[in-house]
Design a protein around this motif. Structure first.
Motif, PDB file in Angstrom:
ATOM      1  N   LEU A   1       0.839  -1.209   0.000  1.00  0.00           N
ATOM      2  CA  LEU A   1       0.000   0.000   0.000  1.00  0.00           C
ATOM      3  C   LEU A   1       0.868   1.250   0.000  1.00  0.00           C
ATOM      4  O   LEU A   1       0.552   2.246  -0.654  1.00  0.00           O
ATOM      5  CB  LEU A   1      -0.933  -0.002   1.215  1.00  0.00           C
ATOM      6  CG  LEU A   1      -2.145  -0.924   1.102  1.00  0.00           C
ATOM      7  CD1 LEU A   1      -2.960  -0.893   2.384  1.00  0.00           C
ATOM      8  CD2 LEU A   1      -3.018  -0.509  -0.084  1.00  0.00           C
ATOM      9  N   PHE A   2       1.969   1.184   0.729  1.00  0.00           N
ATOM     10  CA  PHE A   2       2.888   2.326   0.782  1.00  0.00           C
ATOM     11  C   PHE A   2       3.461   2.604  -0.608  1.00  0.00           C
ATOM     12  O   PHE A   2       3.577   3.755  -1.030  1.00  0.00           O
ATOM     13  CB  PHE A   2       4.014   2.018   1.775  1.00  0.00           C
ATOM     14  CG  PHE A   2       4.913   3.185   2.034  1.00  0.00           C
ATOM     15  CD1 PHE A   2       4.457   4.291   2.754  1.00  0.00           C
ATOM     16  CD2 PHE A   2       6.218   3.192   1.551  1.00  0.00           C
ATOM     17  CE1 PHE A   2       5.293   5.368   2.990  1.00  0.00           C
ATOM     18  CE2 PHE A   2       7.054   4.287   1.770  1.00  0.00           C
ATOM     19  CZ  PHE A   2       6.585   5.373   2.501  1.00  0.00           C
TER      20      PHE A   2
ATOM     21  N   LEU B   1       3.053   5.487  -5.973  1.00  0.00           N
ATOM     22  CA  LEU B   1       2.619   5.483  -7.372  1.00  0.00           C
ATOM     23  C   LEU B   1       1.650   6.631  -7.631  1.00  0.00           C
ATOM     24  O   LEU B   1       1.713   7.291  -8.682  1.00  0.00           O
ATOM     25  CB  LEU B   1       1.947   4.145  -7.699  1.00  0.00           C
ATOM     26  CG  LEU B   1       1.273   4.051  -9.080  1.00  0.00           C
ATOM     27  CD1 LEU B   1       2.309   4.162 -10.184  1.00  0.00           C
ATOM     28  CD2 LEU B   1       0.493   2.744  -9.231  1.00  0.00           C
ATOM     29  N   LYS B   2       0.795   6.882  -6.659  1.00  0.00           N
ATOM     30  CA  LYS B   2      -0.181   7.969  -6.795  1.00  0.00           C
ATOM     31  C   LYS B   2       0.550   9.298  -7.054  1.00  0.00           C
ATOM     32  O   LYS B   2       0.189  10.060  -7.946  1.00  0.00           O
ATOM     33  CB  LYS B   2      -1.009   8.056  -5.510  1.00  0.00           C
ATOM     34  CG  LYS B   2      -2.245   8.902  -5.620  1.00  0.00           C
ATOM     35  CD  LYS B   2      -3.016   8.889  -4.313  1.00  0.00           C
ATOM     36  CE  LYS B   2      -2.373   9.826  -3.306  1.00  0.00           C
ATOM     37  NZ  LYS B   2      -3.024   9.755  -1.983  1.00  0.00           N
TER      38      LYS B   2
ATOM     39  N   LEU C   1       2.526  13.732 -10.369  1.00  0.00           N
ATOM     40  CA  LEU C   1       3.634  14.564 -10.855  1.00  0.00           C
ATOM     41  C   LEU C   1       3.696  14.560 -12.381  1.00  0.00           C
ATOM     42  O   LEU C   1       3.892  15.606 -13.007  1.00  0.00           O
ATOM     43  CB  LEU C   1       4.965  14.060 -10.290  1.00  0.00           C
ATOM     44  CG  LEU C   1       5.251  14.376  -8.819  1.00  0.00           C
ATOM     45  CD1 LEU C   1       6.470  13.604  -8.344  1.00  0.00           C
ATOM     46  CD2 LEU C   1       5.465  15.875  -8.641  1.00  0.00           C
ATOM     47  N   ALA C   2       3.531  13.371 -12.959  1.00  0.00           N
ATOM     48  CA  ALA C   2       3.565  13.278 -14.421  1.00  0.00           C
ATOM     49  C   ALA C   2       2.410  14.078 -15.018  1.00  0.00           C
ATOM     50  O   ALA C   2       2.573  14.787 -16.024  1.00  0.00           O
ATOM     51  CB  ALA C   2       3.497  11.830 -14.872  1.00  0.00           C
TER      52      ALA C   2
ATOM     53  N   GLY D   1      12.268  15.834  -1.682  1.00  0.00           N
ATOM     54  CA  GLY D   1      11.493  15.325  -0.561  1.00  0.00           C
ATOM     55  C   GLY D   1      10.192  14.639  -0.905  1.00  0.00           C
ATOM     56  O   GLY D   1       9.417  14.291  -0.024  1.00  0.00           O
ATOM     57  N   PHE D   2       9.936  14.453  -2.198  1.00  0.00           N
ATOM     58  CA  PHE D   2       8.708  13.756  -2.572  1.00  0.00           C
ATOM     59  C   PHE D   2       8.848  12.256  -2.374  1.00  0.00           C
ATOM     60  O   PHE D   2       9.826  11.673  -2.808  1.00  0.00           O
ATOM     61  CB  PHE D   2       8.377  14.012  -4.044  1.00  0.00           C
ATOM     62  CG  PHE D   2       7.436  15.133  -4.201  1.00  0.00           C
ATOM     63  CD1 PHE D   2       6.070  14.911  -4.130  1.00  0.00           C
ATOM     64  CD2 PHE D   2       7.901  16.417  -4.380  1.00  0.00           C
ATOM     65  CE1 PHE D   2       5.195  15.959  -4.246  1.00  0.00           C
ATOM     66  CE2 PHE D   2       7.026  17.460  -4.509  1.00  0.00           C
ATOM     67  CZ  PHE D   2       5.675  17.238  -4.440  1.00  0.00           C
ATOM     68  N   VAL D   3       7.857  11.663  -1.739  1.00  0.00           N
ATOM     69  CA  VAL D   3       7.888  10.208  -1.644  1.00  0.00           C
ATOM     70  C   VAL D   3       7.046   9.655  -2.786  1.00  0.00           C
ATOM     71  O   VAL D   3       5.896   9.276  -2.617  1.00  0.00           O
ATOM     72  CB  VAL D   3       7.378   9.719  -0.272  1.00  0.00           C
ATOM     73  CG1 VAL D   3       7.520   8.205  -0.163  1.00  0.00           C
ATOM     74  CG2 VAL D   3       8.163  10.399   0.835  1.00  0.00           C
TER      75      VAL D   3
END
Lengths: 254, 216
Positions: free
Chosen positions: B10-11, B16-17, B22-23, B164-166
């Protein structure tokens, strides 16, 4: 449309001392020409003689370096306003049709009336239907250009120009890209247009057409007007050697 | 050694979300500004033309990673505290608009000149000539290359981890650190990227075939 004798009013199109260069190439040399309402002019000459360039200057697809072009009392200059006003009144048909391939035939015809004349969709459809009927391809209205034969495409292109109800039609070798069996249908359409009183300037090598509809035939070579005459005179007693040579070559093929 | 369970997966999907978001932002912003860049590149106005050329040279000629750095930390240095989202949106927009602008310039220029001339002869103004006549044809021609760039962009979003984006890659790194199963985790990550990009590539290829057919 009231019939007005040529010469009874100001010329619809007047070119005065027009000169054009492409870099160092002198494409048009001192062109003087006036066209009156209802007149049909045929421009002919060897390739590279400047005849296409000449008519492309009239709706400002090409600019000129010297001289003056007056259309409907408007002198063409660099202002977008004049150019727009002139283009609204001058229709043009191209050698390669230049229909918009991503639109159906009727959409091709409706676009300019809607965008330029601010017509409603319904009115634009009416006018497009009228002119497609006139060039006898009303039944092809919902097809795409690629689905039509060359002759049909060129007639559609004529209808598209007519939908703007122009005062003058310019034809730039309208049959040169066509298969021989399709030339006649396009010429017949043009002859019909001429009979209705349209003012026309046609660049063409179709001498039969010139004989039949032209009021004047103008022969150009090397960017100059060499000879200008009524068709009978032009074909029977050409005055200049270059005209004779050109006619000799072109008529040998017919 | 911990196992990879539902929570870990899930993480990753959470990551992926962000990758997709971002794309999408890069593509939307890049599309909007890219159109402007493309139009400046086909303009006859010398200043506009040069500005477009310079813009493309700068943003195609420098790495996306560096652009992200410059925008994120650069704006911070000016004393303006920007949200990471905004910084990333700006950086991806700059990057994507340079590439899309160049792709679409090519598309516009491959529409035959006669189309513009016919539009002019009918009295159509610039906006109508572009919107009704040229762009629909140009975008169709450019579609395969545009989709190709979208695939690049999806993968390029992994660089947003730097500020810092996960997103998917960074999420994978975190899970890998927690579970000590890097091979397994990155195999999953790779499969997810592949599942995202492969259909896009297929779509682009089929578009290209269809265009080649209709051009005949």
């Amino acid at each position: 449309m009231p019939h007005i004798e040529p010469g009874s009013e100001q010329a619809l199109i007047a070119l005065e001392g027009v000169e054009k260069w492409y870099g160092t190439f002198h494409a048009l040399k001192n062109i003087n020409l006036s066209v009156h309402k209802g007149e049909k002019i045929v421009l002919c000459g060897p390739s590279g003689s400047g005849k296409s360039t000449l008519i492309r200057c009239i709706n400002r697809l090409e600019d000129i370096q010297r001289g003056r072009i007056v259309v409907e009392g408007l002198t063409l200059d660099d202002s977008g306003k004049t150019v727009d006003a002139v283009r609204r009144e001058v229709g043009m048909v191209f050698q390669s049709f230049n229909l918009f391939p991503h639109m159906t035939i009727i959409e091709n015809c409706m676009l300019a009336p809607m965008r330029v004349r601010a017509m409603s969709k319904a009115d634009a459809r009416d006018i497009a239907t009228k002119y497609l009927g006139k060039v006898r391809i009303g039944d092809q209205a919902d097809k795409y250009p690629a689905q039509l034969s060359g002759g049909q495409q060129q007639r559609a292109a004529i209808a598209r120009a007519l939908c703007m109800e122009p005062k003058v039609m310019l034809f730039d070798e309208p049959t040169s890209a066509l298969d021989p069996e399709m030339v006649k249908e396009v010429l017949d359409t043009m002859i019909g247009l001429a009979r209705d009183g349209m003012t026309m300037i046609c660049v063409t090598h179709e001498m039969g057409f010139a004989r039949q509809v032209a009021d004047r035939v103008i022969f150009m070579a090397s960017g100059e007007v060499i000879e200008e005459a009524q068709p009978d005179e032009f074909f029977s007693t050409p005055r200049h050697d270059r005209t004779k040579a050109f006619l000799g070559e072109i008529l040998a093929h017919h | 050694m911990a196992s990879i369970g539902v929570n870990e997966l899930l993480f990753l999907l959470q990551g992926l979300k962000w990758t997709i978001a971002l794309a999408a932002i890069g593509f939307a912003g890049g599309g909007l500004f890219g159109l402007g860049v493309a139009l400046s590149r086909v303009s006859t106005h010398a200043v506009l033309w040069r500005a477009g050329a310079a813009y493309i040279a700068v943003f195609q000629g420098t790495p996306l990673l560096m652009q992200l750095f410059v925008v994120y930390y650069g704006i911070g240095l000016l004393g303006v505290n920007v949200d990471a989202w905004i910084a990333v949106a700006i950086a991806f927009t700059l990057h994507a608009s340079a590439f899309l602008g160049e792709i679409w310039r090519g598309g516009i220029q491959s529409v035959p000149k006669g189309q513009t001339e016919a539009g002019k002869a009918l009295g159509l103004h610039y906006v109508s000539r572009m919107k009704d006549v040229i762009l629909p044809q140009a975008l169709k021609i450019s579609l395969p290359a545009t989709i190709g760039f979208l695939v690049q962009l999806v993968k390029g979003t992994s660089l947003a981890a730097i500020v810092g984006f996960v997103e998917l890659s960074r999420a994978g790194q975190i899970v890998s650190n927690q579970t000590f199963r890097p091979l397994m985790v990155f195999a999953i990550i790779g499969a997810i990227y592949f599942a995202l990009c492969w259909p896009l590539s297929l779509w682009g290829a089929s578009m290209e075939r269809r265009l080649a057919k209709s051009a005949r």
